[in-house]
Design a protein around this motif. Structure first.
Motif, PDB file in Angstrom:
ATOM      1  N   ALA A 308       0.826  -1.205   0.000  1.00 35.88           N
ATOM      2  CA  ALA A 308       0.000   0.000   0.000  1.00 35.88           C
ATOM      3  C   ALA A 308       0.860   1.253   0.000  1.00 35.88           C
ATOM      4  CB  ALA A 308      -0.920   0.009   1.216  1.00 35.88           C
ATOM      5  N   LYS A 309       0.237   2.334  -0.384  1.00 37.39           N
ATOM      6  CA  LYS A 309       0.796   3.677  -0.229  1.00 37.39           C
ATOM      7  C   LYS A 309      -0.398   4.592  -0.012  1.00 37.39           C
ATOM      8  CE  LYS A 309       4.822   5.862  -0.317  1.00 37.39           C
ATOM      9  NZ  LYS A 309       6.020   5.429   0.449  1.00 37.39           N
ATOM     10  N   ASN A 310      -0.840   4.670   1.228  1.00 33.19           N
ATOM     11  CA  ASN A 310      -2.090   5.342   1.555  1.00 33.19           C
ATOM     12  C   ASN A 310      -1.891   6.848   1.738  1.00 33.19           C
ATOM     13  OD1 ASN A 310      -3.390   2.729   1.733  1.00 33.19           O
ATOM     14  ND2 ASN A 310      -2.335   2.502   3.682  1.00 33.19           N
ATOM     15  N   HIS A 311      -2.771   7.640   1.132  1.00 32.20           N
ATOM     16  CA  HIS A 311      -2.685   9.092   1.147  1.00 32.20           C
ATOM     17  C   HIS A 311      -3.788   9.704   2.008  1.00 32.20           C
ATOM     18  CE1 HIS A 311      -0.577   7.884  -2.500  1.00 32.20           C
ATOM     19  NE2 HIS A 311      -0.134   9.116  -2.700  1.00 32.20           N
ATOM     20  N   ALA A 312      -3.452  10.800   2.669  1.00 31.39           N
ATOM     21  CA  ALA A 312      -4.448  11.634   3.345  1.00 31.39           C
ATOM     22  C   ALA A 312      -4.397  13.023   2.729  1.00 31.39           C
ATOM     23  CB  ALA A 312      -4.168  11.721   4.842  1.00 31.39           C
ATOM     24  N   VAL A 313      -5.554  13.565   2.433  1.00 31.76           N
ATOM     25  CA  VAL A 313      -5.643  14.901   1.839  1.00 31.76           C
ATOM     26  C   VAL A 313      -6.132  15.880   2.897  1.00 31.76           C
ATOM     27  CG1 VAL A 313      -6.762  16.312   0.081  1.00 31.76           C
ATOM     28  CG2 VAL A 313      -6.082  13.959  -0.445  1.00 31.76           C
ATOM     29  N   ALA A 314      -5.402  16.973   3.062  1.00 31.16           N
ATOM     30  CA  ALA A 314      -5.812  18.024   3.991  1.00 31.16           C
ATOM     31  C   ALA A 314      -6.318  19.219   3.190  1.00 31.16           C
ATOM     32  CB  ALA A 314      -4.636  18.439   4.869  1.00 31.16           C
ATOM     33  N   LEU A 315      -7.604  19.549   3.327  1.00 30.68           N
ATOM     34  CA  LEU A 315      -8.164  20.735   2.690  1.00 30.68           C
ATOM     35  C   LEU A 315      -8.147  21.897   3.679  1.00 30.68           C
ATOM     36  CD1 LEU A 315     -11.184  19.233   0.700  1.00 30.68           C
ATOM     37  CD2 LEU A 315      -8.836  19.685  -0.069  1.00 30.68           C
ATOM     38  N   GLY A 470      -6.186   2.265   0.911  1.00 31.36           N
ATOM     39  CA  GLY A 470      -7.033   3.206   1.606  1.00 31.36           C
ATOM     40  C   GLY A 470      -6.595   4.636   1.390  1.00 31.36           C
ATOM     41  N   THR A 471      -7.484   5.552   1.710  1.00 31.37           N
ATOM     42  CA  THR A 471      -7.190   6.971   1.604  1.00 31.37           C
ATOM     43  C   THR A 471      -8.148   7.726   2.513  1.00 31.37           C
ATOM     44  OG1 THR A 471      -6.884   8.802   0.034  1.00 31.37           O
ATOM     45  CG2 THR A 471      -8.788   7.381  -0.312  1.00 31.37           C
ATOM     46  N   ALA A 472      -7.847   8.989   2.766  1.00 28.77           N
ATOM     47  CA  ALA A 472      -8.697   9.799   3.635  1.00 28.77           C
ATOM     48  C   ALA A 472      -8.661  11.251   3.175  1.00 28.77           C
ATOM     49  CB  ALA A 472      -8.240   9.697   5.092  1.00 28.77           C
ATOM     50  N   VAL A 473      -9.749  11.950   3.420  1.00 29.23           N
ATOM     51  CA  VAL A 473      -9.799  13.390   3.171  1.00 29.23           C
ATOM     52  C   VAL A 473     -10.283  14.067   4.445  1.00 29.23           C
ATOM     53  CG1 VAL A 473     -12.177  13.336   2.261  1.00 29.23           C
ATOM     54  CG2 VAL A 473     -10.628  15.208   1.614  1.00 29.23           C
ATOM     55  N   PHE A 474      -9.665  15.190   4.763  1.00 29.05           N
ATOM     56  CA  PHE A 474     -10.048  15.962   5.943  1.00 29.05           C
ATOM     57  C   PHE A 474     -10.639  17.277   5.466  1.00 29.05           C
ATOM     58  CE2 PHE A 474      -7.098  12.849   7.432  1.00 29.05           C
ATOM     59  CZ  PHE A 474      -7.559  12.516   8.694  1.00 29.05           C
ATOM     60  N   THR A 475     -11.916  17.483   5.785  1.00 26.14           N
ATOM     61  CA  THR A 475     -12.638  18.652   5.313  1.00 26.14           C
ATOM     62  C   THR A 475     -13.900  18.847   6.138  1.00 26.14           C
ATOM     63  OG1 THR A 475     -13.711  19.672   3.388  1.00 26.14           O
ATOM     64  CG2 THR A 475     -13.890  17.287   3.594  1.00 26.14           C
ATOM     65  N   ARG A 476     -14.418  20.082   6.138  1.00 28.19           N
ATOM     66  CA  ARG A 476     -15.730  20.354   6.722  1.00 28.19           C
ATOM     67  C   ARG A 476     -16.801  20.448   5.639  1.00 28.19           C
ATOM     68  NH1 ARG A 476     -12.692  23.964  10.356  1.00 28.19           N
ATOM     69  NH2 ARG A 476     -13.016  23.353  12.532  1.00 28.19           N
ATOM     70  N   ILE A 495     -13.542   9.756   5.537  1.00 25.80           N
ATOM     71  CA  ILE A 495     -13.868  11.188   5.540  1.00 25.80           C
ATOM     72  C   ILE A 495     -13.698  11.654   6.972  1.00 25.80           C
ATOM     73  CG2 ILE A 495     -15.644  12.929   5.109  1.00 25.80           C
ATOM     74  CD1 ILE A 495     -16.783  10.972   3.006  1.00 25.80           C
ATOM     75  N   ASN A 496     -12.603  12.342   7.208  1.00 20.33           N
ATOM     76  CA  ASN A 496     -12.177  12.736   8.561  1.00 20.33           C
ATOM     77  C   ASN A 496     -11.895  11.529   9.441  1.00 20.33           C
ATOM     78  OD1 ASN A 496     -12.500  15.573   7.983  1.00 20.33           O
ATOM     79  ND2 ASN A 496     -14.707  15.314   8.259  1.00 20.33           N
ATOM     80  N   VAL A 497     -11.652  10.396   8.808  1.00 23.91           N
ATOM     81  CA  VAL A 497     -11.284   9.152   9.494  1.00 23.91           C
ATOM     82  C   VAL A 497      -9.968   8.687   8.896  1.00 23.91           C
ATOM     83  CG1 VAL A 497     -11.907   6.746   9.933  1.00 23.91           C
ATOM     84  CG2 VAL A 497     -13.680   8.522   9.922  1.00 23.91           C
ATOM     85  N   PRO A 498      -8.900   8.595   9.684  1.00 19.40           N
ATOM     86  CA  PRO A 498      -7.575   8.352   9.111  1.00 19.40           C
ATOM     87  C   PRO A 498      -7.311   6.924   8.644  1.00 19.40           C
ATOM     88  CG  PRO A 498      -7.421   8.512  11.493  1.00 19.40           C
ATOM     89  CD  PRO A 498      -8.839   8.870  11.137  1.00 19.40           C
ATOM     90  N   ILE A 499      -7.871   5.923   9.346  1.00 16.09           N
ATOM     91  CA  ILE A 499      -7.666   4.521   8.962  1.00 16.09           C
ATOM     92  C   ILE A 499      -9.041   3.899   8.788  1.00 16.09           C
ATOM     93  CG2 ILE A 499      -6.617   2.309   9.567  1.00 16.09           C
ATOM     94  CD1 ILE A 499      -4.602   3.732  11.249  1.00 16.09           C
ATOM     95  N   PRO A 500      -9.601   3.977   7.578  1.00 12.66           N
ATOM     96  CA  PRO A 500     -10.996   3.574   7.369  1.00 12.66           C
ATOM     97  C   PRO A 500     -11.195   2.091   7.100  1.00 12.66           C
ATOM     98  CG  PRO A 500     -10.127   4.511   5.361  1.00 12.66           C
ATOM     99  CD  PRO A 500      -9.014   4.587   6.373  1.00 12.66           C
ATOM    100  N   VAL A 501     -10.556   1.239   7.890  1.00  8.25           N
ATOM    101  CA  VAL A 501     -10.766  -0.205   7.736  1.00  8.25           C
ATOM    102  C   VAL A 501     -12.146  -0.543   8.285  1.00  8.25           C
ATOM    103  CG1 VAL A 501      -9.951  -2.504   8.319  1.00  8.25           C
ATOM    104  CG2 VAL A 501      -8.305  -0.664   7.931  1.00  8.25           C
ATOM    105  N   PRO A 502     -13.017  -1.136   7.465  1.00 10.33           N
ATOM    106  CA  PRO A 502     -14.379  -1.398   7.937  1.00 10.33           C
ATOM    107  C   PRO A 502     -14.426  -2.525   8.957  1.00 10.33           C
ATOM    108  CG  PRO A 502     -14.061  -2.322   5.763  1.00 10.33           C
ATOM    109  CD  PRO A 502     -12.816  -1.550   6.076  1.00 10.33           C
ATOM    110  N   LEU A 503     -15.446  -2.494   9.787  1.00  8.00           N
ATOM    111  CA  LEU A 503     -15.675  -3.574  10.738  1.00  8.00           C
ATOM    112  C   LEU A 503     -16.158  -4.824  10.002  1.00  8.00           C
ATOM    113  CD1 LEU A 503     -17.269  -1.489  13.630  1.00  8.00           C
ATOM    114  CD2 LEU A 503     -15.030  -2.597  13.624  1.00  8.00           C
TER     115      LEU A 503
END
Length: 560
Positions: A308-315, A470-476, A495-503
């Motif tokens: 993996a190479k997981n990215h997080a985007v900060a808006l 996985g990936t994540a975006v941080f935004t309002r 979406i505002n969750v850094p490690i979105p591994v589902p249950l």
């Protein structure tokens, strides 16, 4: 120091007793038994290692066959040394099992399969209920084994166990997921579908989640009626052995679960053995692509979760404090040794000015032995891993990036940890997407920072990456979040969750090069049930009228 008040079960007395807290550095409690096993097995739910002290004696790790632990005949170079990553003191030796020993485990699983397949789903479910209860009872014991052999902090190791436990809990609902369908397709004719087990199946597990990944396979494979052979990582097999012991106590019959050891030879043995019907694998791309290709070519069903190479985007509109804390936790937790670690942050627009705050917050993390109270991250797994991580950090500097926070050369204050595999949080900025630190999976506590001028540019950058775990975006902004969700090419989106591994009621849904065949066979949830079972449809005709046909109908049935 890590201290803990534990409740010690006095079953014969039918009451609970309290054990006073003690210094983990000054003493250790080991459950002694006549058997000669590794430290993880010489323990109980309430009596287990709580420190990084050197072991008084080191025993070889046994394998597990017919519900019994046995020592391999392997000696000398056939043994792999396992060290405590915090001290590099020897804790056990793992055998490359002999061919005869490996054959015996497969034979055990094959012998157990017919009876286990014909055991009712309700009986299998009851065993799973007991297994779940025993994992909860032995939670800290399992976590202790992970700290000792893998290097995680105790809190993180408990999380490792929890995420596997949740899969086992969900597997208790297998009767609902195994129900077939029925349809009356014509007068007096119906078609029914059934889900049946595959037979003997195998799981090849990685070092980074010694409890969770075996628990991605044990509950689902067994509750659906298969018999299972697990090869835990030769770097940290202790948790898998404890799980086998608990499965036996829960009531799994002889041969339903077996544990084998080894490296390449054992992997190839499992891939080539004609009795193995399916292989589950979690690990790196090189090994995973080999296992998927060879296993599939030999007619086996294969599921493989890869790199993996997981990215997080900060808006710019995001909650800055939440973003910083989330990214730090997801990048540096488990010393970055997670396939879902956030290893790349995409700073959009003015968020590029937040880098100094990100660096300062990362400096506050405590890097120490996993049994030490307050530790945020421990060592990496081996000296080789440490050297590889440090070489990738150096490559970034050589290629023109900026080492904004350098974790190389870190040593904890306690001299007992001087020989450990330490890499402190590292942040690399001014990174371009053709740099080695970006193109390779570092698998260490290293956060790579790239820049983008807009959300669309960030999405385009992420989608060009070959991985898609996985990936994540941080935004309002709901609109921005929805655009990100619709256009991003990753299997697990936060979406505002850094490690979105589902249950486990969902499934692990990575895609692209992060999962073999693009994720066609995914882990746990309904797809996990589908992987470990095969469908059978039965069409039956029960004539309602009492007649004897005067002439056979030789035309093609129309079922109308």
């Amino acid at each position: 120091m890590f201290q803990r008040v534990v409740q010690k079960s006095a079953r014969s007395a039918g009451r609970l007793q309290l054990q006073a807290p003690r210094s983990s550095r000054s003493s250790r409690t080991l459950h002694t038994t006549p058997r000669r096993c590794n430290a993880s097995l010489n323990s109980t739910a309430t009596s287990f290692i709580r420190s990084h002290d050197k072991l008084a004696s080191v025993e070889n790790t046994p394998y597990f066959i017919d519900n019994a632990f046995k020592q391999s005949a392997a000696t000398g170079a056939q043994l792999v040394d396992v060290h405590d990553p915090a001290t590099n003191e020897l804790v056990t030796r793992v055998p490359q099992m002999t061919r005869d020993e490996l054959e015996a485990t497969i034979a055990s699983a094959a012998k157990a399969y017919p009876a286990w397949k014909n055991t009712s789903i309700m009986a299998r479910q009851q065993i799973m209920f007991k297994f779940v209860a025993l994992i909860r009872e032995n939670w800290d014991r399992l976590a202790s084994s992970i700290v000792l052999e893998q290097g995680k902090t105790f809190a993180d190791a408990r999380g490792d166990v929890l995420r596997g436990l949740q899969v086992a809990e969900a597997a208790c609902g297998a009767p609902e997921l195994l129900k077939g369908e029925v349809l009356e397709v014509a007068k007096d004719m119906e078609t029914r579908s059934y889900r049946e087990p595959l037979g003997v199946v195998a799981a090849i597990c990685p070092f980074n989640f010694p409890a969770m990944i075996p628990l991605w396979s044990i509950p689902i494979a067994c509750v659906t009626g298969n018999t299972l052979v697990i090869k835990p990582s030769e770097r940290d097999p202790g948790a898998a052995l404890i799980l086998a012991e608990l499965a036996r106590e829960a009531g799994l019959p002889d041969g339903v679960l077996n544990i084998v050891h080894g490296t390449h030879d054992t992997v190839n043995f499992l891939l080539e053995h004609e009795d193995i019907k399916a292989i589950s694998f979690v690990g790196g791309n090189k090994a995973g692509e080999y296992i998927f290709s060879k296993g599939s070519a030999l007619g086996k069903r294969v599921q493989a979760n890869l790199g993996a190479k997981n990215h997080a985007v900060a808006l710019p509109d995001c909650d800055k404090n939440h973003f910083i804390n989330s990214v730090i936790g997801a990048a540096f937790g488990a010393a970055g040794q997670r396939c879902m670690a956030l290893s790349v942050v995409v700073l959009v627009g003015e968020t590029q000015s937040w880098l100094p705050e990100l660096v300062e917050a990362s400096k506050k993390l405590s890097v120490n032995g996993g049994f030490i109270e307050g530790s945020d991250l421990g060592p990496v797994i081996t000296p080789h891993s440490k050297a590889r991580i440090e070489s990738l950090i150096q490559s970034a500097a050589d290629e023109g990036a900026t080492i904004a926070l350098d974790g190389r050369g870190f040593k904890p204050a306690d001299p007992a940890f001087a020989a450990g595999n330490w890499v402190a949080p590292t942040i690399i900025s001014d990174v371009k997407t053709d740099m080695t630190c970006y193109t390779e999976e570092i698998f260490g506590p290293v956060l790579v920072c790239v820049q983008a001028d807009s959300l669309d540019e960030a999405v385009e950058l992420i989608n060009r990456n070959p991985y898609g775990n996985g990936t994540a975006v941080f935004t309002r902004s709901g609109a921005a979040a929805e655009r990100f969700r619709r256009t991003i090419e990753a299997g697990q989106v936060g979406i505002n969750v850094p490690i979105p591994v589902p249950l486990p009621m969902f499934s692990f849904t990575g895609n692209k090069k992060s999962v073999a065949a693009g994720g066609a066979s995914t882990f746990y949830g309904r797809p996990g049930i589908n992987f470990y079972t095969q469908q059978k449809t039965v069409t039956a005709l029960w004539k309602s009228e009492d007649v004897v046909a005067k002439k056979a109908d030789v035309s093609m049935p129309t079922q109308s």
